[in-house]
Design a protein around this motif. Structure first.
Motif, PDB file in Angstrom:
ATOM      1  N   VAL A   1       0.788  -1.184  -0.178  1.00 33.66           N
ATOM      2  CA  VAL A   1       0.002  -0.051  -0.081  1.00 33.66           C
ATOM      3  C   VAL A   1       0.876   1.506  -0.129  1.00 33.66           C
ATOM      4  N   PRO A   2       1.965   1.496   0.993  1.00 33.45           N
ATOM      5  CA  PRO A   2       2.622   2.744   0.927  1.00 33.45           C
ATOM      6  C   PRO A   2       3.526   2.535  -0.356  1.00 33.45           C
ATOM      7  N   ALA A   3       3.778   1.511  -0.961  1.00 35.97           N
ATOM      8  CA  ALA A   3       4.735   1.519  -1.841  1.00 35.97           C
ATOM      9  C   ALA A   3       4.172   1.965  -3.098  1.00 35.97           C
ATOM     10  N   ILE A   4       2.962   1.518  -3.153  1.00 37.10           N
ATOM     11  CA  ILE A   4       1.826   2.066  -4.516  1.00 37.10           C
ATOM     12  C   ILE A   4       1.830   3.711  -4.528  1.00 37.10           C
ATOM     13  N   ALA A   5       1.572   4.176  -3.113  1.00 35.59           N
ATOM     14  CA  ALA A   5       1.336   5.556  -2.985  1.00 35.59           C
ATOM     15  C   ALA A   5       2.401   6.214  -3.310  1.00 35.59           C
ATOM     16  N   ILE A   6       3.636   5.965  -2.870  1.00 33.35           N
ATOM     17  CA  ILE A   6       4.807   6.594  -3.006  1.00 33.35           C
ATOM     18  C   ILE A   6       5.243   6.627  -4.534  1.00 33.35           C
ATOM     19  N   ILE A   7       5.375   5.521  -4.979  1.00 33.93           N
ATOM     20  CA  ILE A   7       5.723   5.390  -6.557  1.00 33.93           C
ATOM     21  C   ILE A   7       4.545   6.279  -7.455  1.00 33.93           C
ATOM     22  N   GLY A   8       3.405   6.053  -7.066  1.00 36.91           N
ATOM     23  CA  GLY A   8       2.342   6.946  -7.819  1.00 36.91           C
ATOM     24  C   GLY A   8       2.529   8.333  -7.798  1.00 36.91           C
ATOM     25  N   ARG A   9       2.572   8.880  -6.374  1.00 34.41           N
ATOM     26  CA  ARG A   9       2.891  10.255  -6.336  1.00 34.41           C
ATOM     27  C   ARG A   9       3.954  10.711  -6.932  1.00 34.41           C
ATOM     28  N   GLU A  10       5.335   9.750  -7.085  1.00 32.34           N
ATOM     29  CA  GLU A  10       6.689  10.456  -7.869  1.00 32.34           C
ATOM     30  C   GLU A  10       6.079  10.698  -9.472  1.00 32.34           C
ATOM     31  N   ILE A  11       5.402   9.517  -9.782  1.00 30.11           N
ATOM     32  CA  ILE A  11       5.028   9.685 -11.206  1.00 30.11           C
ATOM     33  C   ILE A  11       4.473  10.827 -11.532  1.00 30.11           C
ATOM     34  N   THR A  12       3.234  11.079 -10.860  1.00 29.39           N
ATOM     35  CA  THR A  12       2.365  12.070 -10.997  1.00 29.39           C
ATOM     36  C   THR A  12       3.165  13.445 -10.755  1.00 29.39           C
ATOM     37  N   MET A  13       4.015  13.527  -9.666  1.00 25.01           N
ATOM     38  CA  MET A  13       4.877  14.823  -9.669  1.00 25.01           C
ATOM     39  C   MET A  13       5.681  15.036 -10.792  1.00 25.01           C
ATOM     40  N   SER A  14       6.363  13.933 -11.151  1.00 29.07           N
ATOM     41  CA  SER A  14       7.260  14.237 -12.467  1.00 29.07           C
ATOM     42  C   SER A  14       6.582  14.632 -13.783  1.00 29.07           C
ATOM     43  N   ALA A  15       5.261  14.123 -13.901  1.00 30.63           N
ATOM     44  CA  ALA A  15       4.639  14.623 -14.877  1.00 30.63           C
ATOM     45  C   ALA A  15       3.896  16.023 -14.809  1.00 30.63           C
ATOM     46  N   VAL A  16       3.585  16.309 -13.428  1.00 30.20           N
ATOM     47  CA  VAL A  16       3.197  17.708 -13.160  1.00 30.20           C
ATOM     48  C   VAL A  16       4.648  18.800 -13.308  1.00 30.20           C
TER      49      VAL A  16
ATOM     50  N   SER B   1       5.842   8.439   5.687  1.00 26.06           N
ATOM     51  CA  SER B   1       6.478   9.151   4.326  1.00 26.06           C
ATOM     52  C   SER B   1       5.118   8.930   3.352  1.00 26.06           C
ATOM     53  N   ALA B   2       4.505   7.897   3.214  1.00 27.83           N
ATOM     54  CA  ALA B   2       3.558   7.929   2.207  1.00 27.83           C
ATOM     55  C   ALA B   2       2.308   8.921   2.300  1.00 27.83           C
ATOM     56  N   GLY B   3       2.038   9.172   3.894  1.00 27.39           N
ATOM     57  CA  GLY B   3       1.023  10.108   4.062  1.00 27.39           C
ATOM     58  C   GLY B   3       1.515  11.550   3.656  1.00 27.39           C
ATOM     59  N   LEU B   4       3.078  11.801   4.136  1.00 29.78           N
ATOM     60  CA  LEU B   4       3.526  13.247   3.577  1.00 29.78           C
ATOM     61  C   LEU B   4       3.491  13.171   2.018  1.00 29.78           C
ATOM     62  N   ALA B   5       3.848  12.049   1.453  1.00 29.56           N
ATOM     63  CA  ALA B   5       3.830  12.291  -0.159  1.00 29.56           C
ATOM     64  C   ALA B   5       2.574  12.701  -0.620  1.00 29.56           C
ATOM     65  N   ILE B   6       1.688  12.249  -0.263  1.00 28.66           N
ATOM     66  CA  ILE B   6       0.331  12.509  -0.766  1.00 28.66           C
ATOM     67  C   ILE B   6      -0.156  13.948  -0.293  1.00 28.66           C
ATOM     68  N   TRP B   7      -0.012  14.196   0.699  1.00 24.47           N
ATOM     69  CA  TRP B   7      -0.169  15.512   1.227  1.00 24.47           C
ATOM     70  C   TRP B   7       0.370  16.445   0.600  1.00 24.47           C
ATOM     71  N   SER B   8       1.753  16.480   0.441  1.00 18.63           N
ATOM     72  CA  SER B   8       2.459  17.238  -0.560  1.00 18.63           C
ATOM     73  C   SER B   8       1.946  17.273  -1.828  1.00 18.63           C
TER      74      SER B   8
ATOM     75  N   VAL C   1      -1.170  17.076  -2.579  1.00 17.11           N
ATOM     76  CA  VAL C   1      -2.210  17.787  -2.700  1.00 17.11           C
ATOM     77  C   VAL C   1      -1.855  19.286  -2.438  1.00 17.11           C
ATOM     78  N   VAL C   2      -0.924  19.520  -1.756  1.00 15.62           N
ATOM     79  CA  VAL C   2      -0.593  20.928  -1.521  1.00 15.62           C
ATOM     80  C   VAL C   2       0.053  21.619  -2.807  1.00 15.62           C
ATOM     81  N   TYR C   3       0.805  20.793  -3.624  1.00 19.96           N
ATOM     82  CA  TYR C   3       1.014  21.273  -4.933  1.00 19.96           C
ATOM     83  C   TYR C   3       0.189  21.344  -5.789  1.00 19.96           C
ATOM     84  N   MET C   4      -0.876  20.624  -5.882  1.00 23.97           N
ATOM     85  CA  MET C   4      -1.994  20.691  -6.772  1.00 23.97           C
ATOM     86  C   MET C   4      -2.948  21.935  -6.464  1.00 23.97           C
ATOM     87  N   ARG C   5      -3.070  22.168  -5.156  1.00 28.24           N
ATOM     88  CA  ARG C   5      -3.972  23.433  -4.731  1.00 28.24           C
ATOM     89  C   ARG C   5      -3.241  24.489  -5.312  1.00 28.24           C
TER      90      ARG C   5
END
Length: 228
Positions: A132-147, A207-214, A216-220
């Motif tokens: 679960v945290p692995a998917i959250a962290i990797i997914g966040r990194e892929i999304t942020m790279s695209a953003v 770390s996964a929680g902070l990744a998702i939180w950050s 959300v902050v970037y997207m806002r």
């Protein structure tokens, strides 16, 4: 041709020789491709196959070697940035490669830990605890790279909105600590192995929680800029 071009001759610049033009004006040198920080970053990329190899090896030294490689990568991640800033050796290529090296190392470690989890009661009862945290962290990194790739093509305000903030730094710190603990705890000779793994997993969730939180902050921030 418009009126601005009438009566004007285009100035021909003489080719530069050894960095100096024939008219005596110094020419800027192109940035070096391989500076010390960039070499350190390339070393991190090259360390990924070594990390994978030692992870699947058997023996009392394997866990120590894997942890050592990961720690060395984490140290050079800080060191190359410090050297680049201190000695003004930053290059566009280095700036591109640095986050790539980080993501490769982290993603590889997360996948390794998920494919070969430790044989302890906590992970036997809940094999998804690492997934679960692995998917959250990797997914966040892929999304942020695209953003960030998209932001680079937009105006300066959008690009500034996705600049690394303190939340991202805390995410990285907890992530590196968690992964180091989980890699080191594969050494069965360590006392209180279960407690180490539990603390590592707990930190990974932080770390996964902070990744998702950050994220959300970037997207806002981006959303507010786009709405203006």
């Amino acid at each position: 041709m418009g009126s601005e071009g009438v009566g004007r001759r285009r100035r021909v610049v003489a080719p530069a020789v050894n960095g100096v033009a024939k008219d005596g004006a110094p020419q800027p040198h192109p940035p070096k491709l391989l500076t010390l920080p960039t070499v350190l970053t390339i070393g991190r990329v090259a360390a990924v196959p070594l990390l994978i190899s030692t992870f699947y090896m058997e023996g009392p030294w394997a866990a120590t070697a894997t942890t050592g490689i990961f720690l060395a990568a984490a140290v050079t991640d800080w060191l190359d940035g410090y050297i680049a800033r201190k000695m003004q050796l930053g290059t566009p290529f280095g700036a591109f490669l640095d986050p790539v090296a980080d993501k490769l190392m982290v993603a590889a470690t997360l996948v390794l830990l998920c494919t070969k989890p430790l044989e302890i009661s906590l992970l036997r009862d809940g094999p998804w605890l690492l997934t679960v945290p692995a998917i959250a962290i990797i997914g966040r990194e892929i999304t942020m790279s695209a953003v960030r790739e998209w932001a680079a093509s937009q105006n300066t305000k959008v690009l500034e909105a996705v600049a690394v903030n303190n939340l991202g730094k805390w995410k990285t710190a907890t992530q590196m600590t968690a992964l180091t603990i989980l890699l080191a705890s594969r050494d069965k000779s360590l006392p209180a192995q279960d407690a180490l793994v539990t603390s590592g997993i707990a930190l990974l969730y932080v770390s996964a929680g902070l990744a998702i939180w950050s994220l959300v902050v970037y997207m806002r921030k981006i959303w507010r800029i786009l709405l203006k």
